[in-house]
Design an enzyme around this catalytic site. Sequence first.
Site, PDB file in Angstrom:
ATOM      1  N   ASP A  43       0.848  -1.199   0.000  1.00  0.00           N
ATOM      2  CA  ASP A  43       0.000   0.000   0.000  1.00  0.00           C
ATOM      3  C   ASP A  43       0.881   1.246   0.000  1.00  0.00           C
ATOM      4  O   ASP A  43       1.740   1.416   0.867  1.00  0.00           O
ATOM      5  CB  ASP A  43      -0.910   0.010   1.230  1.00  0.00           C
ATOM      6  CG  ASP A  43      -1.839   1.209   1.236  1.00  0.00           C
ATOM      7  OD1 ASP A  43      -2.931   1.109   0.636  1.00  0.00           O
ATOM      8  OD2 ASP A  43      -1.473   2.257   1.826  1.00  0.00           O
ATOM      9  N   TYR A  48       3.148  10.177   0.661  1.00  0.00           N
ATOM     10  CA  TYR A  48       4.131   9.575   1.561  1.00  0.00           C
ATOM     11  C   TYR A  48       5.561   9.938   1.150  1.00  0.00           C
ATOM     12  O   TYR A  48       6.502   9.758   1.926  1.00  0.00           O
ATOM     13  CB  TYR A  48       3.991   8.046   1.581  1.00  0.00           C
ATOM     14  CG  TYR A  48       2.656   7.528   2.034  1.00  0.00           C
ATOM     15  CD1 TYR A  48       1.718   8.353   2.656  1.00  0.00           C
ATOM     16  CD2 TYR A  48       2.316   6.191   1.827  1.00  0.00           C
ATOM     17  CE1 TYR A  48       0.486   7.859   3.047  1.00  0.00           C
ATOM     18  CE2 TYR A  48       1.079   5.694   2.225  1.00  0.00           C
ATOM     19  CZ  TYR A  48       0.167   6.528   2.821  1.00  0.00           C
ATOM     20  OH  TYR A  48      -1.055   6.029   3.207  1.00  0.00           O
ATOM     21  N   LYS A  77      -2.579   6.289  -3.978  1.00  0.00           N
ATOM     22  CA  LYS A  77      -3.652   7.240  -3.703  1.00  0.00           C
ATOM     23  C   LYS A  77      -3.389   8.586  -4.365  1.00  0.00           C
ATOM     24  O   LYS A  77      -2.256   9.069  -4.391  1.00  0.00           O
ATOM     25  CB  LYS A  77      -3.812   7.431  -2.189  1.00  0.00           C
ATOM     26  CG  LYS A  77      -3.972   6.120  -1.448  1.00  0.00           C
ATOM     27  CD  LYS A  77      -3.986   6.285   0.062  1.00  0.00           C
ATOM     28  CE  LYS A  77      -3.797   4.941   0.736  1.00  0.00           C
ATOM     29  NZ  LYS A  77      -2.399   4.466   0.714  1.00  0.00           N
ATOM     30  N   HIS A 110      -7.460  10.035  -1.949  1.00  0.00           N
ATOM     31  CA  HIS A 110      -6.906   9.947  -0.604  1.00  0.00           C
ATOM     32  C   HIS A 110      -7.785  10.622   0.456  1.00  0.00           C
ATOM     33  O   HIS A 110      -7.933  10.106   1.563  1.00  0.00           O
ATOM     34  CB  HIS A 110      -5.507  10.563  -0.584  1.00  0.00           C
ATOM     35  CG  HIS A 110      -4.619  10.033   0.486  1.00  0.00           C
ATOM     36  ND1 HIS A 110      -3.249   9.949   0.359  1.00  0.00           N
ATOM     37  CD2 HIS A 110      -4.882   9.533   1.720  1.00  0.00           C
ATOM     38  CE1 HIS A 110      -2.717   9.432   1.457  1.00  0.00           C
ATOM     39  NE2 HIS A 110      -3.699   9.181   2.292  1.00  0.00           N
TER      40      HIS A 110
END
Length: 319
Positions: A43, A48, A77, A110
């Site tokens: 994931d 990130y 996302k 997201h």
Amino acid sequence: MKYVTFENGDQMPMLGLGTWKSAPGEVYQAVLWALEAGYRHIDCAAVYQNEKEVGNALKKAFGEGLVKREEVFVTSKLWNNAHEKDQVAEGLKRTLSDLQLDYLDLYLVHWPVSLKTHVMFPEKGEDFLNYEQVPLADTWAGMEALKRAGKARHIGVSNFNQEKINEVLESCQVTPEMNQIELHPYLPQNELVTFCKENGLQVTAYSPLGSADRPKARKKADDPVLLEHPLFRKLAEKHEATVAQVLIAWSLHRDIVVIPKSVNKERIHQNLQAASLQLDAADMQAIAGILERHRYIDGTFFTEVPGSPYSQSDLWEPV
């Protein structure tokens, strides 16, 4: 391993490796350790800021024959600054480039929050775009186009409450297939889980261990530590397991996908072993009896920005 089976027959392993908070320099090795251990679900997310390193790990794993591309289920996302209909494809293009992939298995919106294209995290009201400027229907239409083009085999949402899911359902041609939400025994989200499954959405649990390593800016002094709850310690002793394994197994027993994060080789292995941990009815009933409620990732970094057009009711049902 348990799997989610989508309408087209694709299968998603219900236990995957989360990569949020996995720092550059660590996540590359973590992904390789996970694939070597037997994980087949990774994931990711653009925000990130480690997808390039994840992509390097995937390239190495595929190139050396550790796994084949079609054996690994990869999720990412769409970040909030690419919600405009003509920007959605650009968001995925950047992610595919970073991950060095031709397609994603699952792509999620997201947050139901829109930002201007140059903004990563908002600092003032002018950084946002509101629902009149960027309706969720427009963002979702962009997601549907990606699925039609084969760039995302499945599409869904993340951090969406019932109201926002209904907004998408009212205009969509393709029903969202997943809602990824914070979920653990302090936040079981029973009503939202039921709503999702009744409307064709599977559910993924993020922060299943209580996200103790989240950034300091996301912590409050009175946050309870999920891993220290005495019931989970008792159940861990009963099953000769770790507390983390008990928490992961709890989600799996509810038929919920779960993505614990770790960059520690031993814990990566331990977490995967939770797939075979059998909690009995008494265990599940005891956990259901926990009345404490707490949300660790509350979204105030969007809703409390001066001039923000968004409120907590845009994100969550009451806990």
